[in-house]
Design a protein around this motif. Structure first.
Motif, mmCIF file in Angstrom:
data_model
loop_
_atom_site.group_PDB
_atom_site.id
_atom_site.type_symbol
_atom_site.label_atom_id
_atom_site.label_comp_id
_atom_site.label_asym_id
_atom_site.label_seq_id
_atom_site.Cartn_x
_atom_site.Cartn_y
_atom_site.Cartn_z
ATOM 1 N N GLY A 110 4.551 27.375 7.267
ATOM 2 C CA GLY A 110 4.359 25.924 7.458
ATOM 3 C C GLY A 110 5.675 25.263 7.817
ATOM 4 N N LEU A 111 6.719 25.620 7.067
ATOM 5 C CA LEU A 111 8.047 25.052 7.340
ATOM 6 C C LEU A 111 8.541 25.501 8.711
ATOM 7 N N PHE A 112 8.347 26.778 9.019
ATOM 8 C CA PHE A 112 8.872 27.326 10.270
ATOM 9 C C PHE A 112 8.240 26.655 11.487
ATOM 10 N N TRP A 113 6.916 26.719 11.558
ATOM 11 C CA TRP A 113 6.249 26.186 12.759
ATOM 12 C C TRP A 113 6.296 24.659 12.777
ATOM 13 N N GLY A 114 6.277 24.044 11.585
ATOM 14 C CA GLY A 114 6.430 22.580 11.511
ATOM 15 C C GLY A 114 7.787 22.169 12.055
ATOM 16 N N GLY A 115 8.811 22.935 11.680
ATOM 17 C CA GLY A 115 10.165 22.643 12.162
ATOM 18 C C GLY A 115 10.260 22.804 13.662
ATOM 19 N N LEU A 116 9.573 23.816 14.174
ATOM 20 C CA LEU A 116 9.599 24.060 15.620
ATOM 21 C C LEU A 116 8.967 22.886 16.374
ATOM 22 N N VAL A 117 7.810 22.446 15.882
ATOM 23 C CA VAL A 117 7.118 21.317 16.526
ATOM 24 C C VAL A 117 7.979 20.049 16.413
ATOM 25 N N TYR A 118 8.562 19.839 15.236
ATOM 26 C CA TYR A 118 9.404 18.655 15.023
ATOM 27 C C TYR A 118 10.575 18.645 16.011
ATOM 28 N N GLN A 119 11.211 19.810 16.175
ATOM 29 C CA GLN A 119 12.344 19.880 17.112
ATOM 30 C C GLN A 119 11.884 19.620 18.550
ATOM 31 N N ALA A 120 10.705 20.145 18.889
ATOM 32 C CA ALA A 120 10.193 19.942 20.258
ATOM 33 C C ALA A 120 9.948 18.455 20.514
ATOM 34 N N VAL A 121 9.342 17.781 19.537
ATOM 35 C CA VAL A 121 9.080 16.339 19.686
ATOM 36 C C VAL A 121 10.398 15.575 19.759
ATOM 37 N N PHE A 122 11.324 15.947 18.899
ATOM 38 C CA PHE A 122 12.642 15.296 18.864
ATOM 39 C C PHE A 122 13.330 15.428 20.224
ATOM 40 N N LEU A 123 13.266 16.630 20.783
ATOM 41 C CA LEU A 123 13.895 16.874 22.084
ATOM 42 C C LEU A 123 13.235 16.023 23.170
ATOM 43 N N GLY A 124 11.894 15.961 23.133
ATOM 44 C CA GLY A 124 11.174 15.156 24.126
ATOM 45 C C GLY A 124 11.617 13.701 24.092
ATOM 46 N N VAL A 125 11.726 13.160 22.886
ATOM 47 C CA VAL A 125 12.140 11.752 22.737
ATOM 48 C C VAL A 125 13.570 11.567 23.264
ATOM 49 N N LEU A 126 14.438 12.524 22.939
ATOM 50 C CA LEU A 126 15.833 12.411 23.393
ATOM 51 C C LEU A 126 15.940 12.483 24.919
ATOM 52 N N VAL A 127 15.153 13.367 25.529
ATOM 53 C CA VAL A 127 15.196 13.494 26.998
ATOM 54 C C VAL A 127 14.778 12.176 27.649
ATOM 55 N N LEU A 128 13.716 11.579 27.112
ATOM 56 C CA LEU A 128 13.268 10.281 27.643
ATOM 57 C C LEU A 128 14.364 9.231 27.476
ATOM 58 N N ALA A 129 15.019 9.252 26.311
ATOM 59 C CA ALA A 129 16.080 8.273 26.051
ATOM 60 C C ALA A 129 17.253 8.481 27.010
ATOM 61 N N ALA A 130 17.572 9.759 27.286
ATOM 62 C CA ALA A 130 18.694 10.056 28.196
ATOM 63 C C ALA A 130 18.378 9.571 29.607
ATOM 64 N N LEU A 131 17.155 9.844 30.051
ATOM 65 C CA LEU A 131 16.764 9.396 31.393
ATOM 66 C C LEU A 131 16.798 7.877 31.485
ATOM 67 N N LYS A 132 16.323 7.228 30.421
ATOM 68 C CA LYS A 132 16.321 5.755 30.407
ATOM 69 C C LYS A 132 17.757 5.227 30.452
ATOM 70 N N LEU A 133 18.636 5.878 29.670
ATOM 71 C CA LEU A 133 20.033 5.427 29.632
ATOM 72 C C LEU A 133 20.682 5.538 31.008
ATOM 73 N N TYR A 134 20.461 6.696 31.669
ATOM 74 C CA TYR A 134 21.129 6.923 32.952
ATOM 75 C C TYR A 134 20.479 6.153 34.094
ATOM 76 N N ASN A 135 19.393 5.476 33.800
ATOM 77 C CA ASN A 135 18.802 4.590 34.811
ATOM 78 C C ASN A 135 18.958 3.137 34.397
ATOM 79 N N SER A 136 19.789 2.906 33.379
ATOM 80 C CA SER A 136 19.924 1.529 32.897
ATOM 81 C C SER A 136 21.360 1.041 33.061
ATOM 82 N N ASP A 137 21.539 -0.250 32.799
ATOM 83 C CA ASP A 137 22.869 -0.860 32.911
ATOM 84 C C ASP A 137 23.790 -0.425 31.788
ATOM 85 N N VAL A 138 23.182 0.003 30.678
ATOM 86 C CA VAL A 138 23.977 0.265 29.466
ATOM 87 C C VAL A 138 25.099 1.261 29.732
ATOM 88 N N LEU A 139 24.826 2.191 30.665
ATOM 89 C CA LEU A 139 25.815 3.210 30.995
ATOM 90 C C LEU A 139 27.146 2.572 31.400
#
Lengths: 423, 243
Positions: free
Chosen positions: A381-410
Motif C-alpha cells: 500500500g505504501l509502495f504503490w501509493g507512494g508511486l502514484v503520489y509521486q506521479a501526480v506530484f510530477l504532473g502538477v510540477l510539469v504544468l507549473a513549470a510550463l505555466k511559469l515559462y509562458n508567463s511574465d513571472v520569469l
C-alpha cells in the motif's frame, strides 16, 4: 530539442567539470586508502597488542605466546610513555609486577589499560586489553581445568532465528540484513547525490542564463518553450548521472579497498560460499527478496523522484534572480532530500508515529527512500501509493513549470521587489 | 505595403505601476524606428512585450500579421531580440554561437551555413570567431550578438540599447550594420537608445515615451519641427519637460 540539448551539454560538460570530476574520484579513492589505514591501525588495532610487562615471569611470557598463537603481533616497551613517545602507540596494556604471584594465590589481579587521547575523533583507538584478559583466562582454564572439560567454555549453544513477513527461519538477522542491504544502502546515497547535484546544476545553469540575458535570446527564438525546458532537464540529468556514476564508482572502489585491507587470511572460501547459500535460502523463505516487478517499481520511483527534482529545479531556477542566489534557491530541494535520507539511515520511517511520518510522506522523495524497505516487508500500500503520489506530484510540477515559462513571472519575478528594475 | 509591425493600444502594468499606457504605432519593412525615453519610461517593457517575453494587459501588436497575444510562436519565427547588455554563451566560440542560433532558426543545414556565413560577415570578427567568447571584449560580444540577431533575416529586429556602454568606433560599426541590414534584407528595426544623436543619424522615424505614454512620433525632422528644436536632443528635452 536535440539542438538545444547539444548546446546545454557542451555548456555543462566542460574542461573544468571533467577536471573536477577526476579530482573528486581520486580524492574518494584516496579517502578509501586513508580509511583502510585508519580502520586497520586505529579502530581494529591492526592485530597488534602493545604490552608493558612489569612482571616478567614465565606466565607473562606464556600470555604473549598465546596472543601470537591467536594471530596477534605483540609489541613491547619498558613503559607506556616509552611506547607512546618512541613507538607512537595509541594504547598500552600493562602487566603489573606481582601479577603472576597473585594469580598463583588464586587472587584476582589488575591489568592497566592506558589509552592515548590525541583528538576528539570518534574513531579513536579502543585498545586491545580485552584480548590480553582473554589470553590470561585461556591459560588459567588450561591449567586448572585439565582434561576434556572444553564444554565449560560454551555449555549452551545459541541457535539464531529470524522472523519477518509472518515467517520464521533459522538464520542470523545480521547475516540476512547484510545480504539484502547493500543495494538498500547504495540506492539512498546515489539518490541523494543525484537529486542534489541535479538541482544545483540546473538552477545554476538557468540563473546564469538569466544573469547573462542569454535566456531572453533563447526564449524569443523559434523553438517551443517545452523543448527548451526538456533539453535543459535532460542535459542536467545526464550530467548528474555522470557525477553520480563517478561518485558511486569511487565509493565502491574505496569500500573495496577498505575491505581488502582487513585480515582475510583465515577466510575459507568454501565455508563462505556455503554460508551465503544458506542465507540466500533464508531470504527467499522469508519473502524478503524483491521480485522483478518490484524492481521495476523501485526504478519507476527513482525515475519519478529525478523527474520531480528536475522540474522543481527548473521552476526554482526560473524564479532565481541571478547566479549568486542559485545556491540558496536549491536549499528547499536539498532539505527535502536530506531529511528523509538521514532519517532513513538512522531509523525506520515506516514505523514512525504521528504527524512527523505524514510530513515525511508529504515529501515525495521519501517514498523512494523507503521503496526497497516497503518491498522487502510487503508494505505494498505504501509502495504503490507512494508511486502514484509521486506521479501526480510530477504532473502538477510539469504544468507549473510550463505555466511559469509562458508567463511574465520569469522576467518580472524580481521586478516588483527591485526598485532599480528597468521599466 | 503591409507594415511589419502594428501596435494597437498596448498597455502593461506591474502591480500599481503603469509601465506602458495604450501605445500605438507602426513600422514598415526596412524601416529603422527609434524609441526615446528616460529611465523607467517603459521602453524595455514595450520591447519585451513585442518579443513575447511579457504578456500585455490590454491591446495587441501584429508582427508580419501575427498577433503577439494569439500567436506568440508564429511571432517568434519572424523576430529577433537583443536585450540590453546581453551576454553570450561564454564557453562557446563565436562561430559555434552563430551556428547554434542558426540551428534554432532552420533545420536545413544548407540554410544554417548560409546564415552563419552571413553572421560571420556582419560581425566582422574574422579569426577571432574561433576564440572562446569569454575572451571577447564588450564591443566584440555586442557585434556578435547583433550578427546573431540579424543573420537569419528576421522581419523585425528588436534591439534594446544596442550601443550601450560601447566606445565611439564600436557604436559606429553597430549603427552601420543596422543601416546596411535594413537596406539589404528589408529587416525592420525597433531600437531603444539614450543616445539621441545616434537615433537622429540612424533611425528613419522615432517616438518619445514618458511614463509609459507615447508623447510624439515621427521622423527626426518632424519631431524637431514639432517642438521647435534644432536637434533631436533639444526636441526630446522639451517634450519630456513640458508634458
Amino acid at each position: 530539442m536535440i539542438h538545444v540539448l547539444k548546446k546545454e551539454l557542451s555548456e555543462l560538460y566542460n574542461k573544468q567539470m571533467l577536471i573536477g570530476l577526476a579530482v573528486s574520484f581520486v580524492l574518494i579513492i584516496a579517502l578509501g586508502v586513508l580509511m583502510t589505514g585508519v580502520i586497520s591501525s586505529d579502530m581494529l588495532g591492526g592485530g597488534v597488542v602493545h604490552i608493558v610487562d612489569n612482571d616478567k615471569t614465565g606466565f607473562t611470557q606464556q600470555v604473549q605466546a598465546q596472543l601470537q598463537e591467536w594471530g596477534y603481533t605483540v609489541d613491547t616497551a619498558d613503559s607506556p610513555e616509552a611506547g607512546f613517545t618512541e613507538k607512537d602507540w595509541a594504547d598500552a596494556t600493562v602487566l603489573p609486577a606481582g601479577m603472576t604471584a597473585l594469580l598463583d594465590a588464586h587472587q584476582p589481579c589488575q591489568i592497566e589499560c592506558v589509552e592515548v587521547l590525541r583528538s576528539t575523533s570518534a574513531f579513536s583507538s579502543a585498545g586491545n586489553a580485552d584480548v590480553v584478559q582473554a589470553a590470561i583466562r585461556e591459560l588459567l582454564t588450561k591449567e586448572y581445568l585439565q582434561g576434556d572439560l572444553a564444554f565449560l567454555d560454551a555449555p549452551a549453544e545459541l541457535i539464531p532465528y529470524t522472523y519477518a513477513n509472518g515467517k520464521t527461519v533459522q538464520a542470523e538477522r545480521s547475516a540476512i540484513l547484510s545480504s539484502v542491504s547493500l543495494f538498500d544502502r547504495l540506492l539512498p546515497l546515489a539518490l541523494f547525490l543525484l537529486v542534489v547535484l541535479t538541482a544545483q546544476t540546473i538552477i545554476t545553469a538557468i540563473a546564469t542564463e538569466k544573469t547573462d540575458k542569454t535566456l531572453e535570446a533563447l526564449l524569443t527564438s523559434p523553438v517551443s518553450r517545452s523543448s527548451i525546458i526538456a533539453a535543459k532537464m535532460l542535459a542536467a540529468l545526464l550530467v548528474s548521472l555522470t557525477y553520480a556514476a563517478v561518485y558511486a564508482l569511487g565509493f565502491v572502489a574505496a569500500m573495496l579497498l577498505t575491505v581488502s585491507g582487513q585480515n582475510t587470511e583465515d577466510l575459507e572460501i568454501g565455508t563462505a560460499l556455503a554460508d551465503m547459500a544458506s542465507v540466500r535460502q533464508a531470504v527467499l523463505e522469508l519473502g524478503i527478496d524483491i521480485p522483478v516487478l518490484g524492481w521495476v517499481g523501485v526504478l519507476a520511483q527513482l525515475a519519478l523522484t529525478l523527474g520531480i527534482a528536475l522540474t522543481a529545479s527548473v521552476i526554482l531556477g526560473g524564479l532565481t534572480e541571478d547566479a549568486k542566489s542559485a545556491q540558496t534557491a536549491s536549499m528547499p530541494i536539498l532539505l527535502c532530500t536530506m531529511f528523509p535520507y538521514m532519517l532513513s539511515m538512522v531509523s525506520d520511517i515506516r514505523s514512525m508515529d504521528g504527524v512527523g511520518q505524514w510530513v515525511l510522506y508529504a515529501i515525495p522523495f521519501t517514498h523512494t527512500f523507503v521503496a526497497t524497505e516497503a518491498m522487502h516487508f510487503h508494505d505494498y500500500g505504501l509502495f504503490w501509493g507512494g508511486l502514484v503520489y509521486q506521479a501526480v506530484f510530477l504532473g502538477v510540477l510539469v504544468l507549473a513549470a510550463l505555466k511559469l515559462y509562458n508567463s511574465d513571472v520569469l522576467f518580472t519575478g524580481g521586478a516588483l521587489r527591485r526598485k532599480q528594475e528597468k521599466v | 505595403m503591409e507594415n511589419t509591425l502594428e501596435i494597437q493600444g498596448l498597455s502593461k502594468s506591474y502591480g500599481k505601476k503603469q509601465a506602458v499606457r495604450e501605445v500605438s504605432f507602426c513600422i514598415a519593412p526596412g524601416e529603422i524606428f527609434g524609441l526615446m525615453g528616460m529611465n523607467g519610461a517603459g521602453k524595455t517593457t514595450l520591447l519585451r512585450m513585442l518579443a513575447t517575453l511579457l504578456k500585455p494587459d490590454s491591446g495587441d501588436a501584429y508582427i508580419a500579421g501575427n498577433s503577439i497575444v494569439q500567436a506568440p510562436e508564429k511571432v517568434r519565427a519572424c523576430i529577433s531580440y537583443l536585450p540590453d547588455e546581453a551576454g553570450a554563451y561564454r564557453s562557446m566560440t563565436g562561430r559555434k554561437y552563430l551556428a547554434f542560433f542558426a540551428g534554432l532558426w532552420t533545420k536545413e543545414e544548407s540554410e544554417q551555413k548560409i546564415c552563419v556565413q552571413r553572421g560571420e560577415e556582419i560581425c566582422g570578427l574574422g579569426d577571432d570567431l574561433d576564440r572562446k567568447i569569454r575572451t571577447y571584449s564588450r564591443g566584440m560580444i555586442r557585434k556578435l550578438s547583433l550578427a546573431r540577431a540579424v543573420m537569419c533575416k528576421p522581419k523585425l529586429a528588436i534591439l534594446d540599447e544596442p550601443t550601450s556602454g560601447l566606445d565611439v568606433l564600436n557604436s559606429l560599426d553597430i549603427r552601420q550594420t543596422i543601416r546596411r541590414c535594413a537596406e539589404e534584407f528589408g529587416t525592420a528595426f525597433l531600437l531603444s537608445s539614450h543616445h539621441l544623436h545616434e537615433l537622429e543619424t540612424t533611425a528613419h522615424r522615432g517616438a518619445i515615451l514618458k511614463d509609459g505614454c507615447l508623447l510624439a512620433e515621427g521622423t527626426p525632422a518632424a519631431l524637431r519641427e514639432q517642438f521647435g528644436a534644432e536637434t533631436l536632443e533639444e526636441a526630446f528635452e522639451r517634450a519630456v519637460r513640458n508634458t
